[in-house]
Design an enzyme around this catalytic site. Sequence first.
Site, PDB file in Angstrom:
ATOM      1  N   TYR A 112      11.233  25.657-125.327  1.00 34.76           N
ATOM      2  CA  TYR A 112      12.297  25.250-124.407  1.00 34.76           C
ATOM      3  C   TYR A 112      13.074  24.068-124.965  1.00 34.76           C
ATOM      4  O   TYR A 112      12.545  22.961-125.108  1.00 34.76           O
ATOM      5  CB  TYR A 112      11.722  24.870-123.028  1.00 34.76           C
ATOM      6  CG  TYR A 112      10.973  25.988-122.335  1.00 34.76           C
ATOM      7  CD1 TYR A 112      11.340  27.321-122.513  1.00 34.76           C
ATOM      8  CD2 TYR A 112       9.902  25.714-121.494  1.00 34.76           C
ATOM      9  CE1 TYR A 112      10.650  28.345-121.884  1.00 34.76           C
ATOM     10  CE2 TYR A 112       9.205  26.739-120.853  1.00 34.76           C
ATOM     11  CZ  TYR A 112       9.596  28.046-121.065  1.00 34.76           C
ATOM     12  OH  TYR A 112       8.913  29.057-120.437  1.00 34.76           O
ATOM     13  N   HIS A 136       3.088  32.743-125.789  1.00 37.63           N
ATOM     14  CA  HIS A 136       4.409  32.798-125.155  1.00 37.63           C
ATOM     15  C   HIS A 136       5.191  34.071-125.499  1.00 37.63           C
ATOM     16  O   HIS A 136       5.560  34.284-126.642  1.00 37.63           O
ATOM     17  CB  HIS A 136       5.204  31.565-125.600  1.00 37.63           C
ATOM     18  CG  HIS A 136       6.435  31.299-124.792  1.00 37.63           C
ATOM     19  ND1 HIS A 136       7.204  30.178-124.957  1.00 37.63           N
ATOM     20  CD2 HIS A 136       7.043  32.003-123.804  1.00 37.63           C
ATOM     21  CE1 HIS A 136       8.224  30.196-124.122  1.00 37.63           C
ATOM     22  NE2 HIS A 136       8.154  31.305-123.415  1.00 37.63           N
TER      23      HIS A 136
HETATM   24  P1  NAD Z   1      14.123  29.867-111.974  1.00 37.07           P
HETATM   25  O1  NAD Z   1      14.230  31.183-111.310  1.00 37.07           O
HETATM   26  O2  NAD Z   1      13.093  28.930-111.513  1.00 37.07           O
HETATM   27  O3  NAD Z   1      15.589  29.206-111.886  1.00 37.07           O
HETATM   28  C1  NAD Z   1      15.877  27.971-112.459  1.00 37.07           C
HETATM   29  C2  NAD Z   1      17.326  27.600-112.164  1.00 37.07           C
HETATM   30  O4  NAD Z   1      17.481  27.406-110.750  1.00 37.07           O
HETATM   31  C3  NAD Z   1      17.724  26.283-112.823  1.00 37.07           C
HETATM   32  O5  NAD Z   1      19.109  26.330-113.138  1.00 37.07           O
HETATM   33  C4  NAD Z   1      17.458  25.272-111.721  1.00 37.07           C
HETATM   34  O6  NAD Z   1      18.207  24.104-111.922  1.00 37.07           O
HETATM   35  C5  NAD Z   1      17.915  26.054-110.500  1.00 37.07           C
HETATM   36  N1  NAD Z   1      17.293  25.609-109.226  1.00 37.07           N
HETATM   37  C6  NAD Z   1      16.017  25.211-109.006  1.00 37.07           C
HETATM   38  N2  NAD Z   1      15.837  24.893-107.720  1.00 37.07           N
HETATM   39  C7  NAD Z   1      17.023  25.098-107.092  1.00 37.07           C
HETATM   40  C8  NAD Z   1      17.440  24.955-105.753  1.00 37.07           C
HETATM   41  N3  NAD Z   1      16.630  24.547-104.792  1.00 37.07           N
HETATM   42  N4  NAD Z   1      18.736  25.263-105.450  1.00 37.07           N
HETATM   43  C9  NAD Z   1      19.594  25.697-106.421  1.00 37.07           C
HETATM   44  N5  NAD Z   1      19.237  25.855-107.711  1.00 37.07           N
HETATM   45  C10 NAD Z   1      17.958  25.562-108.043  1.00 37.07           C
HETATM   46  O7  NAD Z   1      13.979  30.141-113.545  1.00 37.07           O
HETATM   47  P2  NAD Z   1      13.177  29.427-114.725  1.00 37.07           P
HETATM   48  O8  NAD Z   1      13.432  27.976-114.775  1.00 37.07           O
HETATM   49  O9  NAD Z   1      13.467  30.237-115.930  1.00 37.07           O
HETATM   50  O10 NAD Z   1      11.641  29.688-114.373  1.00 37.07           O
HETATM   51  C11 NAD Z   1      10.799  28.685-113.877  1.00 37.07           C
HETATM   52  C12 NAD Z   1       9.821  28.178-114.915  1.00 37.07           C
HETATM   53  O11 NAD Z   1       8.859  29.182-115.217  1.00 37.07           O
HETATM   54  C13 NAD Z   1      10.434  27.793-116.263  1.00 37.07           C
HETATM   55  O12 NAD Z   1      10.981  26.491-116.212  1.00 37.07           O
HETATM   56  C14 NAD Z   1       9.239  27.921-117.160  1.00 37.07           C
HETATM   57  O13 NAD Z   1       8.422  26.781-117.041  1.00 37.07           O
HETATM   58  C15 NAD Z   1       8.510  29.136-116.577  1.00 37.07           C
HETATM   59  N6  NAD Z   1       8.899  30.405-117.240  1.00 37.07           N
HETATM   60  C16 NAD Z   1       8.094  30.903-118.210  1.00 37.07           C
HETATM   61  C17 NAD Z   1       8.443  32.073-118.863  1.00 37.07           C
HETATM   62  C18 NAD Z   1       7.561  32.603-119.951  1.00 37.07           C
HETATM   63  O14 NAD Z   1       6.498  32.069-120.197  1.00 37.07           O
HETATM   64  N7  NAD Z   1       7.942  33.642-120.645  1.00 37.07           N
HETATM   65  C19 NAD Z   1       9.625  32.741-118.544  1.00 37.07           C
HETATM   66  C20 NAD Z   1      10.411  32.236-117.532  1.00 37.07           C
HETATM   67  C21 NAD Z   1      10.036  31.074-116.874  1.00 37.07           C
END
Ligand code: NAD
Length: 324
Positions: free
Chosen positions: A64, A129
């Site tokens: 990331y 990952h």
């Molecule tokens: P998400 O669906 O959590 O969306 C994140 C987005 O939504 C960001 O732009 C954030 O600023 C925004 N957001 C958060 N809260 C909000 C709110 N209350 N109102 C409006 N906007 C809001 O997607 P993500 O960040 O990709 O997924 C969450 C976490 O999961 C990642 O940060 C990561 O740690 C993990 N993840 C892991 C994998 C993997 O291992 N392959 C893949 C995806 C995500």
Amino acid sequence: MAAPPPASLELRPLGGTGLKVSCVGFGASPLGRVFGPVSEDEAVASVREAFRLGINLFDTSPYYGGTLSEKMLGMALKASGVPRDQYIVSTKCGRYKEGFDFSAERVTRSIDESLERLQLDYVDILQCHDIEFGSLDQIVNETIPALLKLKETGKIRFIGITGLPLGIFTYVLDRVPPGSVDVVLSYCHFSINDNSLEDLLPYLKSKGVGIISASPLAMGLLTESGPPEWHPAPPELKSACQDAVAFCQKKGKNISKLAMQYSLTNKDISSVLVGMNCVKQVEENVAAATELASTGMDQETLAEVEAILKPVKNLTWPSGIQQS
Ligand code: NAD
């Protein structure tokens, strides 16, 4: 007058690990500035607020922001002053800015690099990952055995696997010795537009693994600010989600709150990892959880949004290399 104490955030057991994780987990990919700019001060304030509101799970990866997320998270955790045994950190290995490498040599080196960036002596969970981009047989025969050795050194406590296509989890879990994989992290498969993870939950539970579901906001599709430019969803999914966002805005409803609550309803999922980059988002997402526990969710708006998204239900996108 002092602020009232925050309502407590539910803790859920994580499979057979003995860990209890907050039902809302802090996804730290936004701290790597993958969804836009974030200052160091904002990162520190967000992590501090997360602790204050009861979040104890923080997820990151060397991938990331090309290691920036790990550095920012490490700095913010240290600044919080919270004792190390009060929180759970998961990071990942095998996926880097330079590409994928799930070899034993690379993942063994990777944890030392991650610990340095995170300013920690150990991580609670180390996850391979996005394993669909590697050879799943290498994951089974080489990567997991290397991580088992890391467990013995005390640098990691538990082992996980992550990725998008759900078939990768059954492939690996059917082939590794029982108890060697502790956690699976699935993403974009338990939100209003796509709940295909649900069918796999009985199998995952039968394997005794902890289940983490990430991206409840479908990586920005279910937010008013919309997805980042790199979002891989097909155009019809993006467009249907835009319609759902517009519908909620017109009705005076917050689609992100609805989406968070939807993802939190299934208690077989130990934690819902949501990406956060500011204090406001931390507060909103925790409030969504506490409100869900006290008053339930807005079923009427959920039904209306589900109807809008019905034509694209469970529509996903290709990820990884074809396994033979
Ligand atoms: P998400 O669906 O959590 O969306 C994140 C987005 O939504 C960001 O732009 C954030 O600023 C925004 N957001 C958060 N809260 C909000 C709110 N209350 N109102 C409006 N906007 C809001 O997607 P993500 O960040 O990709 O997924 C969450 C976490 O999961 C990642 O940060 C990561 O740690 C993990 N993840 C892991 C994998 C993997 O291992 N392959 C893949 C995806 C995500």
